[in-house]
Motif scaffolding. Structure first.
Motif, PDB file in Angstrom:
ATOM      1  N   ASN A   1       0.824  -1.208   0.000  1.00 25.15           N
ATOM      2  CA  ASN A   1       0.000   0.000   0.000  1.00 25.15           C
ATOM      3  C   ASN A   1       0.858   1.257   0.000  1.00 25.15           C
ATOM      4  O   ASN A   1       0.553   2.229  -0.713  1.00 25.15           O
TER       5      ASN A   1
ATOM      6  N   SER B   1       1.201   4.011  -3.098  1.00 25.00           N
ATOM      7  CA  SER B   1       0.964   5.439  -2.848  1.00 25.00           C
ATOM      8  C   SER B   1       2.078   6.300  -3.418  1.00 25.00           C
ATOM      9  O   SER B   1       1.908   7.512  -3.593  1.00 25.00           O
TER      10      SER B   1
ATOM     11  N   ALA C   1      -5.886   0.628  -4.635  1.00 21.02           N
ATOM     12  CA  ALA C   1      -5.867  -0.069  -3.349  1.00 21.02           C
ATOM     13  C   ALA C   1      -7.018  -1.053  -3.255  1.00 21.02           C
ATOM     14  O   ALA C   1      -6.883  -2.146  -2.699  1.00 21.02           O
TER      15      ALA C   1
ATOM     16  N   PHE D   1      -6.663  -4.963  -2.804  1.00 16.33           N
ATOM     17  CA  PHE D   1      -7.247  -5.622  -1.645  1.00 16.33           C
ATOM     18  C   PHE D   1      -8.342  -6.614  -2.028  1.00 16.33           C
ATOM     19  O   PHE D   1      -8.603  -7.566  -1.289  1.00 16.33           O
TER      20      PHE D   1
ATOM     21  N   PRO E   1      -9.524  -1.058   2.134  1.00 18.63           N
ATOM     22  CA  PRO E   1      -8.736  -0.230   1.198  1.00 18.63           C
ATOM     23  C   PRO E   1      -9.138   1.233   1.208  1.00 18.63           C
ATOM     24  O   PRO E   1      -8.295   2.110   0.975  1.00 18.63           O
TER      25      PRO E   1
ATOM     26  N   VAL F   1      -7.266   2.788   4.103  1.00 18.30           N
ATOM     27  CA  VAL F   1      -5.845   2.890   3.755  1.00 18.30           C
ATOM     28  C   VAL F   1      -5.613   4.061   2.801  1.00 18.30           C
ATOM     29  O   VAL F   1      -4.671   4.840   2.966  1.00 18.30           O
ATOM     30  N   ALA F   2      -6.485   4.187   1.794  1.00 16.76           N
ATOM     31  CA  ALA F   2      -6.357   5.308   0.855  1.00 16.76           C
ATOM     32  C   ALA F   2      -6.574   6.638   1.563  1.00 16.76           C
ATOM     33  O   ALA F   2      -5.882   7.629   1.278  1.00 16.76           O
TER      34      ALA F   2
ATOM     35  N   SER G   1      -3.432   7.449   3.541  1.00 22.20           N
ATOM     36  CA  SER G   1      -2.351   7.806   2.618  1.00 22.20           C
ATOM     37  C   SER G   1      -2.571   9.189   2.007  1.00 22.20           C
ATOM     38  O   SER G   1      -1.625   9.972   1.861  1.00 22.20           O
TER      39      SER G   1
END
Length: 465
Positions: free
Chosen positions: A118, A122, A134, A138, A344, A347-348, A351
């Motif tokens: 991940n 990025s 992502a 995922f 995801p 996570v995005a 990031s």
């Protein structure tokens, strides 16, 4: 960009499919007599699940720092080779001690892969492009859930081959495939944009400049400085994001590890139970990619998170109250469609709101590692003495979803408030040769110096809601 997509996403997604398959296949193996052959109780089986998450959480942050220092093609490949070997050996264990040792080692070597990939992605894509990548990456976890059930049903037919039980062959074959994939990855995985051999020099410059135009000022590279790690450790967004992530990660692991058992307890035998998990994961895969695409297109990642968590909450409310096998099976679809897209998307979201390559690598690893330690809790909430409806397990999962809902709203509010302060000029720095700004926000010779030194704390940076 299509050239970059073709060299990064497909292979990494396949590798994550193998990773999630290796980690969760113990749930499938349980249905084919693993507990009986190893002479372990339900409590010992749960401890075998739990021990995986301890090294898995501990080693994610240092692994991400190492990944930045080394080439992804080297570090990620080494990790895959090692956990593939260990996974193969898991099919050869004969007792409880061997199972515990192997599960600990699998957790150690798998720790760096998910946060590492991940972070790596990025460094290639703009903030408005990262979510769908992502999500596709995922979604391999959902595919592995579907494929794992089919594969386990097929490999169990090898019962007696080489004197091994069917559940042993599940681990052995999956481990050997991972070893081969890890060896191939040395040549297939590409490195960061500034030194990616498959891009020409003008293409490398193009990628770096478009990232810098997206407020990723460190895209051209930066040297490791301890202050970047300190910034992650002292960042309020990181700790609030940890709760957001844990609110979907604990339910994810509980769902993945125990779905076969939940379905089998609804009066289905082992093979039909594994096969009935397949359509659940297929729908979860579709929802994950759809949410990733829409969040990139229309923004508001926080609201997408909140909506998905509400759907998963509805599913678990039904699971807690239902005493009908068919109704419970339908509720599982709601739970999957709500839980999987959140991972995801979160996570995005994290990031998108961290600038600085080292700071982002540490922040992502912290969020994912502390989220993953919740897997140690999820491994122990579905007790054998609560079959077939598991009220305790479903109730605790619902509690975590509630934490996710509350923390998501808090993060949206705090990010929106901070953006408003920057719009009002309260975070403006003093730039040499220009008027305005406040000395408490720093004094710099140029705007570029302020960007470079302050990262996402720079007054011109806007957080993604």
């Amino acid at each position: 960009m299509r050239k970059i997509d073709s060299r990064t996403i497909p292979w990494l997604s396949f590798l994550y499919l193998l990773a999630f398959l290796d980690r969760s296949s113990i749930g499938n193996a349980k249905l084919y007599g693993m507990e009986t052959d190893l002479h372990i109780s339900d409590t010992k089986y749960l401890l075998g699940l739990t021990i995986f998450f301890i090294p898995y959480a501990i080693f994610e942050v240092p692994s991400n720092v190492i990944l930045k220092r080394l080439k992804p093609s080297v570090w990620l490949s080494v990790l895959m080779l090692l956990w593939g070997v260990v996974m193969t050996v898991q099919g050869l264990v004969h007792n409880y001690g061997g199972l515990m040792a192997i599960r600990f080692m699998v957790g150690t070597f798998e720790a760096g892969f998910f946060p590492g990939v991940n972070y790596y992605l990025s460094c290639w894509y703009k903030r408005s492009e990262f979510g769908i990548r992502a999500a596709v990456f995922f979604s391999a976890a959902t595919v592995s859930g579907a494929f794992g059930g089919l594969l386990a049903a097929g490999l169990s037919k090898m019962e007696g081959v080489g004197g091994k039980a069917g559940w042993s062959w599940i681990f052995i074959i999956e481990g050997l495939v991972t070893v081969v994939a890890g060896a191939m990855s040395f040549w297939i995985i590409v490195d960061f944009p500034e030194d990616a051999g498959f891009l020409s020099e003008p293409e490398q410059v193009f990628v770096i400049r478009r990232l810098q135009g997206d407020a990723q000022f460190s895209a051209a590279g930066e040297k490791l400085r301890w202050k970047y790690i300190e910034q992650s450790l002292a960042e309020w967004k990181t700790y609030l994001s940890i709760i957001v992530y844990a609110g979907s990660d604990m339910p994810l692991y509980a769902f993945a590890l125990f779905l076969p058992s939940i379905v089998s307890e609804a009066r289905y035998s082992a093979t039909p139970a594994n096969l009935l998990t397949v359509p659940v994961y297929v729908l979860a895969c579709i929802c994950t990619c759809t949410v990733g695409f829409l969040a990139d297109r229309y923004g508001n990642r926080g609201l997408w998170n909140f909506s998905c968590l509400c759907i998963s909450a509805a599913g678990y409310i039904i699971l807690i109250s239902s005493r009908n096998a068919t109704l419970s099976y339908i509720a599982v679809y709601l739970a999957a469609c709500g839980i999987y897209p959140c991972i995801p998307n979160t996570v995005a979201w994290v990031s998108n709101n961290v600038e600085g390559t080292y700071k982002r690598s540490v922040s992502l690893a912290m969020v994912i590692s502390w989220g993953n330690i919740q897997g140690a809790i999820s491994s122990n909430v579905y007790r054998a003495n609560q079959t077939p409806w598991y009220p305790l397990g479903h109730g605790l999962v619902l509690m975590y979803i509630g934490f996710g809902l509350i923390s998501t709203l808090c993060l949206i509010f705090t990010l929106k408030t901070e953006n408003a302060r920057r719009d009002r000029g309260e975070r403006d720095e003093v730039i040499e040769g220009t008027e305005g700004g406040s000395e408490k926000n720093g004094m710099f010779s140029s705007v570029n110096e302020a960007r470079r030194e302050k990262g996402d704390k720079w007054s011109g940076y806007r957080y993604t809601l």
